[in-house]
Design a protein around this motif. Sequence first.
Motif, PDB file in Angstrom:
ATOM      1  N   LYS A 292       0.803  -1.229   0.000  1.00 47.78           N
ATOM      2  CA  LYS A 292       0.000   0.000   0.000  1.00 47.78           C
ATOM      3  C   LYS A 292       0.831   1.272   0.000  1.00 47.78           C
ATOM      4  O   LYS A 292       0.284   2.366  -0.068  1.00 47.78           O
ATOM      5  CB  LYS A 292      -0.917   0.008   1.231  1.00 47.78           C
ATOM      6  CG  LYS A 292      -1.967  -1.097   1.164  1.00 47.78           C
ATOM      7  CD  LYS A 292      -2.830  -1.115   2.391  1.00 47.78           C
ATOM      8  CE  LYS A 292      -3.838  -2.245   2.277  1.00 47.78           C
ATOM      9  NZ  LYS A 292      -4.524  -2.500   3.539  1.00 47.78           N
ATOM     10  N   VAL A 293       2.142   1.130   0.139  1.00 51.22           N
ATOM     11  CA  VAL A 293       2.997   2.322   0.195  1.00 51.22           C
ATOM     12  C   VAL A 293       3.712   2.509  -1.144  1.00 51.22           C
ATOM     13  O   VAL A 293       4.285   1.559  -1.690  1.00 51.22           O
ATOM     14  CB  VAL A 293       4.035   2.198   1.337  1.00 51.22           C
ATOM     15  CG1 VAL A 293       4.979   3.392   1.347  1.00 51.22           C
ATOM     16  CG2 VAL A 293       3.332   2.059   2.681  1.00 51.22           C
ATOM     17  N   TYR A 294       3.627   3.744  -1.646  1.00 53.27           N
ATOM     18  CA  TYR A 294       4.242   4.060  -2.943  1.00 53.27           C
ATOM     19  C   TYR A 294       4.974   5.382  -2.859  1.00 53.27           C
ATOM     20  O   TYR A 294       4.727   6.184  -1.951  1.00 53.27           O
ATOM     21  CB  TYR A 294       3.163   4.202  -4.028  1.00 53.27           C
ATOM     22  CG  TYR A 294       2.349   2.975  -4.260  1.00 53.27           C
ATOM     23  CD1 TYR A 294       2.716   2.042  -5.232  1.00 53.27           C
ATOM     24  CD2 TYR A 294       1.197   2.747  -3.513  1.00 53.27           C
ATOM     25  CE1 TYR A 294       1.958   0.904  -5.443  1.00 53.27           C
ATOM     26  CE2 TYR A 294       0.439   1.600  -3.718  1.00 53.27           C
ATOM     27  CZ  TYR A 294       0.826   0.688  -4.687  1.00 53.27           C
ATOM     28  OH  TYR A 294       0.071  -0.442  -4.895  1.00 53.27           O
ATOM     29  N   GLU A 295       5.839   5.600  -3.837  1.00 52.46           N
ATOM     30  CA  GLU A 295       6.410   6.935  -4.021  1.00 52.46           C
ATOM     31  C   GLU A 295       6.205   7.342  -5.469  1.00 52.46           C
ATOM     32  O   GLU A 295       6.215   6.492  -6.371  1.00 52.46           O
ATOM     33  CB  GLU A 295       7.903   6.955  -3.673  1.00 52.46           C
ATOM     34  CG  GLU A 295       8.124   6.892  -2.173  1.00 52.46           C
ATOM     35  CD  GLU A 295       9.536   7.270  -1.736  1.00 52.46           C
ATOM     36  OE1 GLU A 295      10.302   7.822  -2.562  1.00 52.46           O
ATOM     37  OE2 GLU A 295       9.854   7.008  -0.564  1.00 52.46           O
ATOM     38  N   THR A 296       6.005   8.622  -5.653  1.00 50.77           N
ATOM     39  CA  THR A 296       5.883   9.126  -7.024  1.00 50.77           C
ATOM     40  C   THR A 296       6.180  10.617  -7.051  1.00 50.77           C
ATOM     41  O   THR A 296       6.167  11.286  -6.010  1.00 50.77           O
ATOM     42  CB  THR A 296       4.464   8.858  -7.590  1.00 50.77           C
ATOM     43  OG1 THR A 296       4.482   9.063  -8.996  1.00 50.77           O
ATOM     44  CG2 THR A 296       3.417   9.778  -6.971  1.00 50.77           C
ATOM     45  N   LYS A 297       6.471  11.126  -8.236  1.00 51.37           N
ATOM     46  CA  LYS A 297       6.683  12.568  -8.410  1.00 51.37           C
ATOM     47  C   LYS A 297       5.372  13.200  -8.866  1.00 51.37           C
ATOM     48  O   LYS A 297       4.755  12.738  -9.821  1.00 51.37           O
ATOM     49  CB  LYS A 297       7.800  12.786  -9.450  1.00 51.37           C
ATOM     50  CG  LYS A 297       8.152  14.222  -9.759  1.00 51.37           C
ATOM     51  CD  LYS A 297       8.731  14.979  -8.576  1.00 51.37           C
ATOM     52  CE  LYS A 297      10.100  14.539  -8.109  1.00 51.37           C
ATOM     53  NZ  LYS A 297      11.196  14.878  -9.005  1.00 51.37           N
ATOM     54  N   VAL A 298       4.938  14.235  -8.157  1.00 47.36           N
ATOM     55  CA  VAL A 298       3.678  14.895  -8.489  1.00 47.36           C
ATOM     56  C   VAL A 298       3.977  16.337  -8.900  1.00 47.36           C
ATOM     57  O   VAL A 298       4.634  17.062  -8.154  1.00 47.36           O
ATOM     58  CB  VAL A 298       2.732  14.890  -7.261  1.00 47.36           C
ATOM     59  CG1 VAL A 298       1.414  15.565  -7.581  1.00 47.36           C
ATOM     60  CG2 VAL A 298       2.496  13.463  -6.765  1.00 47.36           C
TER      61      VAL A 298
ATOM     62  N   GLY B 128      -6.563   1.507  -2.343  1.00 42.25           N
ATOM     63  CA  GLY B 128      -7.357   0.934  -3.436  1.00 42.25           C
ATOM     64  C   GLY B 128      -6.594  -0.081  -4.279  1.00 42.25           C
ATOM     65  O   GLY B 128      -5.389  -0.256  -4.132  1.00 42.25           O
ATOM     66  N   GLU B 129      -7.307  -0.719  -5.145  1.00 43.99           N
ATOM     67  CA  GLU B 129      -6.727  -1.719  -6.056  1.00 43.99           C
ATOM     68  C   GLU B 129      -5.913  -1.033  -7.147  1.00 43.99           C
ATOM     69  O   GLU B 129      -4.901  -1.524  -7.603  1.00 43.99           O
ATOM     70  CB  GLU B 129      -7.853  -2.510  -6.746  1.00 43.99           C
ATOM     71  CG  GLU B 129      -8.720  -3.307  -5.803  1.00 43.99           C
ATOM     72  CD  GLU B 129      -8.050  -4.602  -5.393  1.00 43.99           C
ATOM     73  OE1 GLU B 129      -7.769  -5.414  -6.297  1.00 43.99           O
ATOM     74  OE2 GLU B 129      -7.776  -4.776  -4.190  1.00 43.99           O
ATOM     75  N   LYS B 130      -6.427   0.161  -7.541  1.00 41.73           N
ATOM     76  CA  LYS B 130      -5.869   0.834  -8.709  1.00 41.73           C
ATOM     77  C   LYS B 130      -4.480   1.412  -8.414  1.00 41.73           C
ATOM     78  O   LYS B 130      -4.281   2.099  -7.421  1.00 41.73           O
ATOM     79  CB  LYS B 130      -6.816   1.985  -9.096  1.00 41.73           C
ATOM     80  CG  LYS B 130      -6.621   2.488 -10.506  1.00 41.73           C
ATOM     81  CD  LYS B 130      -7.543   3.664 -10.783  1.00 41.73           C
ATOM     82  CE  LYS B 130      -6.848   4.928 -10.392  1.00 41.73           C
ATOM     83  NZ  LYS B 130      -7.240   6.180 -10.463  1.00 41.73           N
ATOM     84  N   THR B 131      -3.523   1.101  -9.246  1.00 41.02           N
ATOM     85  CA  THR B 131      -2.217   1.749  -9.126  1.00 41.02           C
ATOM     86  C   THR B 131      -1.845   2.306 -10.492  1.00 41.02           C
ATOM     87  O   THR B 131      -2.389   1.885 -11.503  1.00 41.02           O
ATOM     88  CB  THR B 131      -1.108   0.764  -8.692  1.00 41.02           C
ATOM     89  OG1 THR B 131      -0.983  -0.223  -9.710  1.00 41.02           O
ATOM     90  CG2 THR B 131      -1.422   0.093  -7.375  1.00 41.02           C
ATOM     91  N   LEU B 132      -0.958   3.273 -10.470  1.00 38.21           N
ATOM     92  CA  LEU B 132      -0.540   3.864 -11.745  1.00 38.21           C
ATOM     93  C   LEU B 132       0.887   3.417 -12.058  1.00 38.21           C
ATOM     94  O   LEU B 132       1.667   3.136 -11.151  1.00 38.21           O
ATOM     95  CB  LEU B 132      -0.623   5.387 -11.656  1.00 38.21           C
ATOM     96  CG  LEU B 132      -2.053   5.923 -11.464  1.00 38.21           C
ATOM     97  CD1 LEU B 132      -2.045   7.425 -11.261  1.00 38.21           C
ATOM     98  CD2 LEU B 132      -2.946   5.540 -12.650  1.00 38.21           C
ATOM     99  N   PRO B 133       1.219   3.349 -13.347  1.00 36.19           N
ATOM    100  CA  PRO B 133       2.533   2.815 -13.740  1.00 36.19           C
ATOM    101  C   PRO B 133       3.705   3.585 -13.132  1.00 36.19           C
ATOM    102  O   PRO B 133       4.734   3.008 -12.829  1.00 36.19           O
ATOM    103  CB  PRO B 133       2.536   2.960 -15.262  1.00 36.19           C
ATOM    104  CG  PRO B 133       1.157   3.311 -15.670  1.00 36.19           C
ATOM    105  CD  PRO B 133       0.371   3.710 -14.485  1.00 36.19           C
TER     106      PRO B 133
END
Length: 311
Positions: free
Chosen positions: A224-230, A262-267
């Motif tokens: 459930k833990v992610y990192e991304t650039k926003v 959620g289930e949805k994740t982004l690439p």
Amino acid sequence: MLTVHAVSRRYGNDLALEGIDLSFENGVYGLLAPNGAGKTTLLKMLAGLLPPSEGEISYEGKSIAALDEKYRMQLGYLPQRFGYYPSDTPLKYMQYLAAIKGMGRKEALERSELLLEAVALGEVKRKKMKTFSGGMIQRVGIAQALLNDPRVLILDEPTGGLDPKERARFRSLLTKLGRERIVILSTHVVSDVESVANEIVLLKNGRVFAKDKPEDICAMLAGKVYETKVPDTEAEAFRKNYPILAERGEADGWQMRFVSEGEKTLPHWEPMKPGLEDVFLYVYRDRERQTAEQRLFPREPVGVGEGGRLR
Ligand SMILES: Nc1ncnc2c1ncn2[C@@H]1O[C@H](COP(=O)(O)OP(=O)(O)OP(=O)(O)O)[C@@H](O)[C@H]1O
Ligand SMILES: [Mg+2]
């Protein structure tokens, strides 16, 4: 074994702790919760200094209230704040406490000196405590809790004021101590207990939220833990949509560490291994304060050259 059975504690009409069931065997237990969660209240009850409003605490099958002095002989306790005469030296202070605990003079002196060495205060054992730093005083507190070689050691925020080197030394001391006694310490500093505690106890809303091995606690957030650039323009919306664990302003936007249930994740979301700090931040996230903070300190887009700000 030390067991807490159906314990509640009220202050006036306020319920600080409710329906607490816990058991402790030899090992190190980290009581981890934010300010005001009831850590000190629980530890004072475990030390027999504060009676539960309801329920019972027992040691080796007998109520600690009934054991009374027999229990206290087995107990070492470091209060969150402890009193001392500023003009006392650590050695004198330790000997005074040893006398109260009924130790003979010779044994008291030997043990006090050894313990002060163990917390790296050997060289200042004859200096007045009023000249000590906060961290040095804290180490006197740790030493005094060990005077009677206790079977049950209760430490309320023992690492407050310790520098990183002393924290590391303290962690290795804890590991040794936990091999043959029950050690329960409270903290709100995750790194104090992450590597040394056999089990972590999380308190929330006056109840036990979790009691488990650190890795099993971390597993609560597995996947459930992610990192991304926003980008700057999307940052506000992103903060509203996802609980943020950490964020860092960089020249081209915000590096966000966040939770997605959620289930949805982004690439472009990079999956991360959750740590205890992530769980702490997530379990105790505070939406009202976040809103107030955002109104007080609206986050301006970060310009080139201002990167690396950690919020
Ligand atoms: N003597 C007291 N009288 C009234 N309320 C109290 C008393 N001691 C604690 N409380 C209340 O009980 C709750 C738990 O307090 P406690 O000191 O146990 O928390 P804590 O987890 O140790 O916090 P901290 O991290 O700040 O040390 C708080 O809401 C506090 O206001
Ligand atoms: Mg406290």
